[in-house]
Scaffold this motif. Structure first.
Motif, short mmCIF file in Angstrom:
data_model
loop_
_atom_site.label_atom_id
_atom_site.label_comp_id
_atom_site.label_asym_id
_atom_site.label_seq_id
_atom_site.Cartn_x
_atom_site.Cartn_y
_atom_site.Cartn_z
N ASN A 1 19.59 -171.66 -24.95
CA ASN A 1 18.91 -171.03 -23.81
C ASN A 1 17.67 -171.82 -23.41
N ILE A 2 17.89 -172.98 -22.82
CA ILE A 2 16.79 -173.80 -22.32
C ILE A 2 16.78 -173.67 -20.80
N GLU A 3 15.66 -173.32 -20.25
CA GLU A 3 15.54 -173.09 -18.80
C GLU A 3 15.66 -174.38 -18.03
N GLY A 4 16.31 -174.30 -16.86
CA GLY A 4 16.29 -175.41 -15.91
C GLY A 4 17.48 -176.34 -15.97
N GLU A 5 17.23 -177.61 -15.65
CA GLU A 5 18.27 -178.63 -15.55
C GLU A 5 18.33 -179.42 -16.85
N LEU A 6 19.45 -179.37 -17.53
CA LEU A 6 19.55 -179.90 -18.88
C LEU A 6 20.22 -181.27 -18.91
N GLY A 7 19.52 -182.24 -19.46
CA GLY A 7 20.05 -183.59 -19.59
C GLY A 7 20.38 -183.93 -21.02
N GLU A 8 21.15 -185.00 -21.20
CA GLU A 8 21.61 -185.39 -22.53
C GLU A 8 20.47 -185.76 -23.48
N GLU A 9 19.31 -186.10 -22.90
CA GLU A 9 18.18 -186.51 -23.74
C GLU A 9 17.50 -185.33 -24.44
N LEU A 10 17.80 -184.12 -24.02
CA LEU A 10 17.19 -182.93 -24.63
C LEU A 10 17.69 -182.73 -26.06
N CYS A 11 16.82 -182.19 -26.89
CA CYS A 11 17.22 -181.84 -28.25
C CYS A 11 18.00 -180.53 -28.22
N PRO A 12 19.27 -180.53 -28.62
CA PRO A 12 20.07 -179.30 -28.58
C PRO A 12 19.47 -178.19 -29.43
N GLN A 13 19.57 -176.97 -28.94
CA GLN A 13 19.07 -175.79 -29.66
C GLN A 13 20.07 -174.65 -29.51
N PRO A 14 21.26 -174.78 -30.10
CA PRO A 14 22.28 -173.74 -29.92
C PRO A 14 21.82 -172.39 -30.45
N VAL A 15 22.27 -171.33 -29.77
CA VAL A 15 21.84 -169.97 -30.14
C VAL A 15 22.99 -169.09 -30.61
N ASN A 16 24.20 -169.67 -30.68
CA ASN A 16 25.34 -168.88 -31.18
C ASN A 16 26.23 -169.77 -32.05
N HIS A 17 27.17 -169.15 -32.73
CA HIS A 17 28.03 -169.89 -33.66
C HIS A 17 28.89 -170.93 -32.92
N TYR A 18 29.35 -170.59 -31.74
CA TYR A 18 30.17 -171.53 -30.97
C TYR A 18 29.38 -172.80 -30.67
N GLY A 19 28.18 -172.65 -30.09
CA GLY A 19 27.36 -173.81 -29.76
C GLY A 19 26.98 -174.61 -30.99
N ASN A 20 26.67 -173.91 -32.08
CA ASN A 20 26.28 -174.60 -33.30
C ASN A 20 27.46 -175.37 -33.89
N SER A 21 28.64 -174.78 -33.83
CA SER A 21 29.83 -175.47 -34.36
C SER A 21 30.11 -176.75 -33.57
N LYS A 22 29.88 -176.70 -32.27
CA LYS A 22 30.11 -177.88 -31.44
C LYS A 22 29.07 -178.97 -31.73
N LEU A 23 27.83 -178.56 -31.99
CA LEU A 23 26.80 -179.54 -32.30
C LEU A 23 27.06 -180.23 -33.64
N VAL A 24 27.45 -179.45 -34.64
CA VAL A 24 27.80 -180.03 -35.93
C VAL A 24 28.99 -180.98 -35.77
N MET A 25 29.96 -180.56 -34.97
CA MET A 25 31.12 -181.40 -34.71
C MET A 25 30.69 -182.73 -34.10
N GLU A 26 29.81 -182.68 -33.09
CA GLU A 26 29.32 -183.91 -32.46
C GLU A 26 28.71 -184.85 -33.50
N ASN A 27 27.87 -184.30 -34.36
CA ASN A 27 27.18 -185.12 -35.36
C ASN A 27 28.17 -185.77 -36.33
N MET A 28 29.21 -185.03 -36.69
CA MET A 28 30.23 -185.59 -37.59
C MET A 28 31.07 -186.65 -36.89
N VAL A 29 31.37 -186.44 -35.61
CA VAL A 29 32.18 -187.40 -34.85
C VAL A 29 31.46 -188.75 -34.73
#
Length: 301
Positions: A122-150
């Motif tokens: 839940n980051i306000e505004g226009e989100l770019g790839e340079e932002l530090c991800p801050q997932p707030v649910n299990h789905y978003g967190n699972s995708k972030l962990v997946m990215e890091n492993m990939v």
């Protein structure tokens, strides 16, 4: 089954919402399109497969020998109740696929892996790839962990990770917001329960997403992450006004507190600058009014 050695595209989760649109798009353009499904296959080009089964995946890939792979298979509904399964499928299913690919006796030209804009939280505004991800649910967190492993496979495989923002279109399940709204009008219902209708979110057309994926898949770019977005945020009230016009009546909206997220932000959209710089801007080819019209008219008598 005859399998050609060139121009083969393999899609995990091929019978899902996005998978069906990708299969149709590539099939019309002469590609051999194959993929996995968790249910009984209805096509000879589909293989029933649990993506957690690495050896099973390897056998299928070794038979099909795809030049391009698009990995969509995931638990994609944020409100899914089985939280352990979200992590299991979204993380270890992806690793299972990549491990299977590394066992092949050739290197696929490109692998496109679908993450999600949910990694931003839940980051306000226009989100770019340079932002530090801050997932707030299990789905978003699972995708972030997946990215890091990939990222650990970047040195061995040609991989692009995409973070799609909200998109919709014909064939999307009714538990998602836009299909839910459209289905109420198609069924001539007089009332609908929604959450906060004053927020602004991206709702891109699935065909726009297909085009973005295609441009990235066939590009020279690799070992990178791209937002798949348009930067166009749409107000829920606007969507309702368009549907009122299409259906010829005004639906009554009842705000259900259960659907209102805590600390919900007003505007959330992607910054497409990096995407446009690499593949161009073709957002003018798609309008949300047309998307709604196609969804509303689909299968109507």
């Amino acid at each position: 089954m005859e399998v050609h050695s060139r121009k083969i595209i393999f899609i995990t989760g091929i019978t899902g919402f996005t998978g069906k649109h990708l299969e149709e798009y590539y099939s019309k353009r002469g590609f051999g399109v194959y993929g996995t499904t968790f249910t009984e296959p209805s096509s000879s080009n589909h293989f029933k497969c649990d993506i957690l089964e690495e050896e099973e995946l390897f056998k299928i890939l070794n038979k099909v020998k795809p030049e391009y792979i698009i990995h969509l298979a995931a638990i994609s509904f944020v409100a899914a109740k089985d939280q352990k399964n979200i992590y299991n499928v979204n993380i270890f299913g992806t690793l299972s696929l990549l491990n299977a690919v590394t066992k092949l006796d050739y290197l696929p030209t490109k692998i496109l892996i679908a993450s999600s804009a949910a990694v931003y939280g839940n980051i306000e505004g226009e989100l770019g790839e340079e932002l530090c991800p801050q997932p707030v649910n299990h789905y978003g967190n699972s995708k972030l962990v997946m990215e890091n492993m990939v990222k650990g496979y970047y040195d061995r495989l040609n991989i692009i990770i995409v973070r799609p923002f909200n998109y919709t279109g014909t064939g999307q399940e009714n538990h998602f917001l836009i299909p839910k709204i459209v289905s109420h009008y198609k069924e001539n219902k007089k009332e609908i329960e929604l959450g906060n209708i004053n927020v602004y979110r991206e709702f891109n057309d699935v065909h726009y997403v297909v085009k973005c994926y295609t441009e990235l898949l066939f590009s020279k770019f690799k070992s990178d992450i791209f937002n798949v977005c348009s930067g166009n945020a749409i107000n829920i009230n606007y969507i309702l006004s368009v549907m009122n016009q299409l259906a010829g009546y005004a639906i009554k909206v009842n705000v259900n507190p259960k659907f209102v997220r805590k600390n919900e932000i007003d505007i959330l959209k992607g910054n497409p600058r990096k995407l446009f710089a690499h593949i161009g801007d073709f957002t003018n080819e798609f309008t949300f009014n047309n998307t709604l019209e196609h969804m509303y008219n689909e299968n109507r008598i």
